[in-house]
Scaffold this active site. Structure first.
Site, PDB file in Angstrom:
ATOM      1  N   HIS A  88       0.812  -1.233   0.000  1.00 30.84           N
ATOM      2  CA  HIS A  88       0.000   0.000   0.000  1.00 30.84           C
ATOM      3  C   HIS A  88       0.842   1.279   0.000  1.00 30.84           C
ATOM      4  CE1 HIS A  88      -3.371  -2.499   0.081  1.00 30.84           C
ATOM      5  NE2 HIS A  88      -3.688  -2.499   1.354  1.00 30.84           N
ATOM      6  N   HIS A  98      -9.664   2.257   0.133  1.00 31.00           N
ATOM      7  CA  HIS A  98      -9.733   1.050   0.962  1.00 31.00           C
ATOM      8  C   HIS A  98     -10.989   1.027   1.837  1.00 31.00           C
ATOM      9  CE1 HIS A  98      -8.216  -2.445   2.975  1.00 31.00           C
ATOM     10  NE2 HIS A  98      -7.037  -2.343   2.389  1.00 31.00           N
ATOM     11  N   TYR A 108     -14.239  -0.210   3.566  1.00 29.11           N
ATOM     12  CA  TYR A 108     -14.831  -1.487   4.001  1.00 29.11           C
ATOM     13  C   TYR A 108     -16.327  -1.245   4.182  1.00 29.11           C
ATOM     14  CZ  TYR A 108     -10.252  -3.284   5.710  1.00 29.11           C
ATOM     15  OH  TYR A 108      -8.963  -3.730   5.841  1.00 29.11           O
ATOM     16  N   GLU A 127     -11.905  -2.999  -3.407  1.00 34.21           N
ATOM     17  CA  GLU A 127     -10.806  -2.081  -3.781  1.00 34.21           C
ATOM     18  C   GLU A 127     -10.533  -2.176  -5.285  1.00 34.21           C
ATOM     19  OE1 GLU A 127      -8.767  -4.262  -0.311  1.00 34.21           O
ATOM     20  OE2 GLU A 127      -7.366  -2.681  -0.897  1.00 34.21           O
TER      21      GLU A 127
HETATM   22  C1  G6D Z   1      -3.808  -7.203   4.950  1.00 30.18           C
HETATM   23  O1  G6D Z   1      -3.482  -8.634   3.074  1.00 30.18           O
HETATM   24  C2  G6D Z   1      -4.342  -7.649   3.606  1.00 30.18           C
HETATM   25  C3  G6D Z   1      -4.416  -6.493   2.664  1.00 30.18           C
HETATM   26  O2  G6D Z   1      -4.992  -6.891   1.436  1.00 30.18           O
HETATM   27  C4  G6D Z   1      -5.247  -5.382   3.297  1.00 30.18           C
HETATM   28  O3  G6D Z   1      -5.307  -4.295   2.414  1.00 30.18           O
HETATM   29  C5  G6D Z   1      -4.613  -4.981   4.607  1.00 30.18           C
HETATM   30  O4  G6D Z   1      -4.538  -6.089   5.471  1.00 30.18           O
HETATM   31  C6  G6D Z   1      -5.444  -3.908   5.303  1.00 30.18           C
HETATM   32  O5  G6D Z   1      -2.478  -6.849   4.814  1.00 30.18           O
END
Ligand code: G6D
Length: 346
Positions: A105, A177, A179, A310
């Site tokens: 990220h 990102h 949720y 995402e």
């Molecule tokens: C973990 O593997 C996941 C990622 O895909 C996610 O974006 C992150 O947590 C928040 O690393």
């Protein structure tokens, strides 16, 4: 469109605000310039009850110190870059790694950790975030001018527009990102949410949650969401790609021939999110473990408290043949749009 703002927290000795746009149907988005982050998304359920349907931490300090990514703009490159290495125009690069030997990220100082500028266009229902990412930030080449625009429409769309330029060839693959938890109660898991995806293939994960080189058929696997089904049919399966993770954390290749790329529906509330994007993939992550570094409404963020959609170019595309192009060059303007549409059905 109604605009309100309030102090969300303090960062680098200055007040940081949360801005809320509310449309005529009672749908609202709230966002803050820290990480160009969506901090709330309120929609009515089938009875008209307005509730926040996204995971968020409640204050800036928790957000900045724990970096949960909730609703944040992720970049320069979303997902993982294997060993933080890539070759561009014959030159080898090593960007800053922050998850073992890999970059996750955008690195330790990704776009979600930055305080962006904001311009509000209330009549247009628009929050325009801008940020200049200097050459060398997280060891990426090129100084980038980045703009992320959140638009709330009177038709209940949250439209995310990305625009970027660079003065030197670099990489750019942003996402948001967010949720979703359409129940409106983050203490309830998303396992009964029904997901439908316009996707015939997914990318199996290799070691360290890195994407493999493969695009595998979803046919006959728990990854088949061509017809809507409860998320738990995948998340709770014994599939070798799911059991070790206790859920999904996978890129799905999106069918470019379909306008609607997917829907998420909660039978309890009747809420439905339909998404559209010009990206070639969507990463679906189902918050597979409880996180108690911070609390939300006094509770730790529980396992399966939310599900991400995402949208992005397939992860690690710079190192994977056929995953898409994330190179941005001087004179080019990166443009991408993702739209989440909110509705209800009985
Ligand atoms: C973990 O593997 C996941 C990622 O895909 C996610 O974006 C992150 O947590 C928040 O690393």
């Amino acid at each position: 469109m109604e605009l309100t703002k309030k102090v969300f927290g303090r960062f680098e000795n200055q007040d940081v605000y949360e801005y809320t746009l509310t449309n005529k149907n009672g749908v609202s988005i709230s966002a803050t310039p820290f990480g160009a982050t969506l901090t709330k998304l309120v929609t009515p359920d089938k009875e008209g009850k307005r509730e926040n349907i996204t995971l968020n931490v409640e204050n800036l300090e928790d957000f900045a110190s724990n970096r949960p990514f909730y609703g944040a703009t992720i970049g320069r490159v979303a997902g993982r870059i294997t060993k933080g290495k890539f070759t561009l125009d014959g030159k080898d690069y090593q960007v800053d790694v922050n998850e073992g030997e890999n970059m996750l990220h955008g690195g330790p100082n990704g776009l979600d950790t930055k305080l962006w500028d904001i311009v509000v266009d209330e009549s247009a229902g628009r929050l325009v975030f801008t940020y200049e990412s200097p050459a060398g930030e997280n060891n990426f080449p090129g100084t980038m001018q980045i703009r992320v625009t959140y638009t709330l429409t009177e038709e209940n769309d949250w439209v995310i527009d990305y625009e970027a330029t660079t003065d030197e060839a670099t990489l750019f693959n942003p996402t948001n990102h967010v949720y979703f938890n359409l129940t409106g109660d983050i203490k309830k898991p998303i396992l009964d949410h029904e997901l439908e995806l316009a996707s015939l293939k997914y990318v199996p994960l290799a070691e360290e949650n890195l994407p493999s080189e493969e695009k595998a058929s979803v046919e006959g696997t728990p990854f088949d969401f061509q017809t809507a089904k409860p998320v738990k049919e995948a998340v709770l399966s014994d599939h070798e790609q799911i059991k070790p993770l206790n859920g999904l954390d996978h890129p799905f290749v999106l069918d470019q021939g379909k306008e609607v790329k997917g829907t998420l529906y909660d039978p309890e509330s009747g809420r439905e999110v339909t998404f559209y994007t010009d990206c070639n993939s969507v990463v679906v992550f189902t918050h597979n473990g409880e996180v108690d570094d911070y609390t939300i409404e006094g509770e730790p963020a529980r396992q399966y408290a939310g599900i991400t959609l995402e949208t992005q170019t397939l992860p690690d595309a710079i190192n994977k043949k056929g995953f898409g192009n994330i190179v941005l060059r001087p004179g080019e303007t990166f443009q991408s749009r993702t739209t989440y549409h909110f509705g209800t059905r009985d």
